[in-house]
Enzyme design. Structure first.
Site, short mmCIF file in Angstrom:
data_model
loop_
_atom_site.label_atom_id
_atom_site.label_comp_id
_atom_site.label_asym_id
_atom_site.label_seq_id
_atom_site.Cartn_x
_atom_site.Cartn_y
_atom_site.Cartn_z
N ASP A 7 32.34 56.43 0.37
CA ASP A 7 31.72 56.55 1.68
C ASP A 7 32.81 56.63 2.74
O ASP A 7 33.91 56.09 2.55
CB ASP A 7 30.80 55.36 1.96
CG ASP A 7 30.07 55.51 3.29
OD1 ASP A 7 29.38 56.53 3.47
OD2 ASP A 7 30.20 54.62 4.15
N GLU A 9 33.48 56.55 7.22
CA GLU A 9 32.98 56.40 8.59
C GLU A 9 33.84 57.29 9.48
O GLU A 9 35.04 57.48 9.20
CB GLU A 9 33.06 54.94 9.05
CG GLU A 9 32.25 53.97 8.20
CD GLU A 9 30.76 54.24 8.21
OE1 GLU A 9 30.27 54.89 9.17
OE2 GLU A 9 30.07 53.81 7.27
N GLU A 52 28.62 56.24 20.68
CA GLU A 52 27.59 56.45 19.65
C GLU A 52 28.12 56.10 18.26
O GLU A 52 27.40 55.54 17.44
CB GLU A 52 27.11 57.90 19.67
CG GLU A 52 26.41 58.32 20.95
CD GLU A 52 27.39 58.72 22.06
OE1 GLU A 52 28.63 58.65 21.82
OE2 GLU A 52 26.93 59.07 23.16
N HIS A 150 27.27 49.87 9.53
CA HIS A 150 27.81 50.69 8.44
C HIS A 150 29.27 50.29 8.20
O HIS A 150 30.04 50.12 9.14
CB HIS A 150 27.74 52.17 8.80
CG HIS A 150 26.35 52.72 8.78
ND1 HIS A 150 26.04 53.94 8.23
CD2 HIS A 150 25.18 52.21 9.23
CE1 HIS A 150 24.74 54.16 8.36
NE2 HIS A 150 24.21 53.13 8.97
N ASP A 155 29.13 49.91 1.99
CA ASP A 155 28.16 50.94 1.68
C ASP A 155 28.42 51.56 0.31
O ASP A 155 27.48 51.93 -0.41
CB ASP A 155 28.16 52.03 2.75
CG ASP A 155 27.45 51.58 4.03
OD1 ASP A 155 27.00 50.42 4.08
OD2 ASP A 155 27.36 52.38 4.97
#
Length: 228
Positions: A7, A9, A52, A150, A155
């Site tokens: 995963d 980010e 965001e 997250h 994750d």
């Protein structure tokens, strides 16, 4: 068989618009079993992190400023994943970012066919149902209570559990790797145990034997032991 559950980010949605990776997490599976080997790295994106994106993963410029840039950790990452399959939820997103970062430093890109997309697997298996990581955790009863934001490594660990459920539960190969043949047991009503070649030694004391004889006599002539 080795697989890497992975995963990332990022600062946004599009590397072509200047977005960058800020965190990579990965978990190693061997024959669908987690080995405990992981890869985890925060990365300085060399740019700001929009509000965001911070709301999703909680990583800001202040935290990432002293972290290494992608180029400095790329070889360790490449060595960890090797040429093995990458298990990713929404693989198109992570793959485009990884290959963009690799292309910017002139490194070999990861073949798209190396990716296993658990989002597509879930949509095929449960058509019309929610297929987010949180939704799949609820479906399979996987505890994701620690996932308040997250995080790439967390994750990946959760996704590893989800992936194993999607392919049939933990260690699915065990039931399919060899042909199972029924066991046939021959039964016969005429079977009787054979006599021992040497009688077992008596384990009762003379006092215990005498107490038993007295008990039998007290019961009378119908005592079952007198019929033996």
């Amino acid at each position: 068989m080795r697989e890497i559950v992975l995963d990332t980010e990022t600062t946004g949605f599009d590397p072509e618009a200047g977005d960058r990776i800020v965190e990579i997490g990965a978990v190693e599976l061997i024959r669908h079993v987690p080995t405990g080997r992981t890869f985890h790295q925060y990365i300085n994106p060399e740019r700001d992190v929009p509000e965001e994106a911070r709301a999703v993963h909680g990583l800001d410029e202040g935290f990432l400023r002293d972290k290494p840039v992608f180029r400095d950790v790329s070889q360790v990452f490449i060595d960890f994943i090797g040429n093995d399959k990458l298990v990713i939820h929404n693989a198109a997103f992570d793959m485009k970012f990884l290959n963009a970062e690799l292309s910017w430093i002139g490194a070999r890109q990861i073949p798209w066919e190396n990716a296993i997309d658990t989002l597509q697997m879930a949509r095929r298996k449960f058509p019309g149902s929610p297929a987010s990581l949180d939704a799949l955790c609820r479906r399979f009863g996987i505890d994701n209570s620690s996932r308040t934001l997250h995080g790439a490594l967390l994750d990946s660990e959760i996704l590893a559990e989800v992936y194993l459920e999607l392919i049939g539960g933990r260690q699915p190969d065990f039931a399919l790797s060899t042909e199972q043949k029924p066991t046939v047991i021959e039964r016969s009503d005429s079977w009787r145990p054979s006599a021992r070649s040497k009688p077992l030694p008596l384990r009762l004391s003379e006092k215990e034997l005498e107490a038993h004889r007295e008990l039998v006599e007290s019961i009378g002539d119908n005592a079952i032991w007198k019929a033996i």
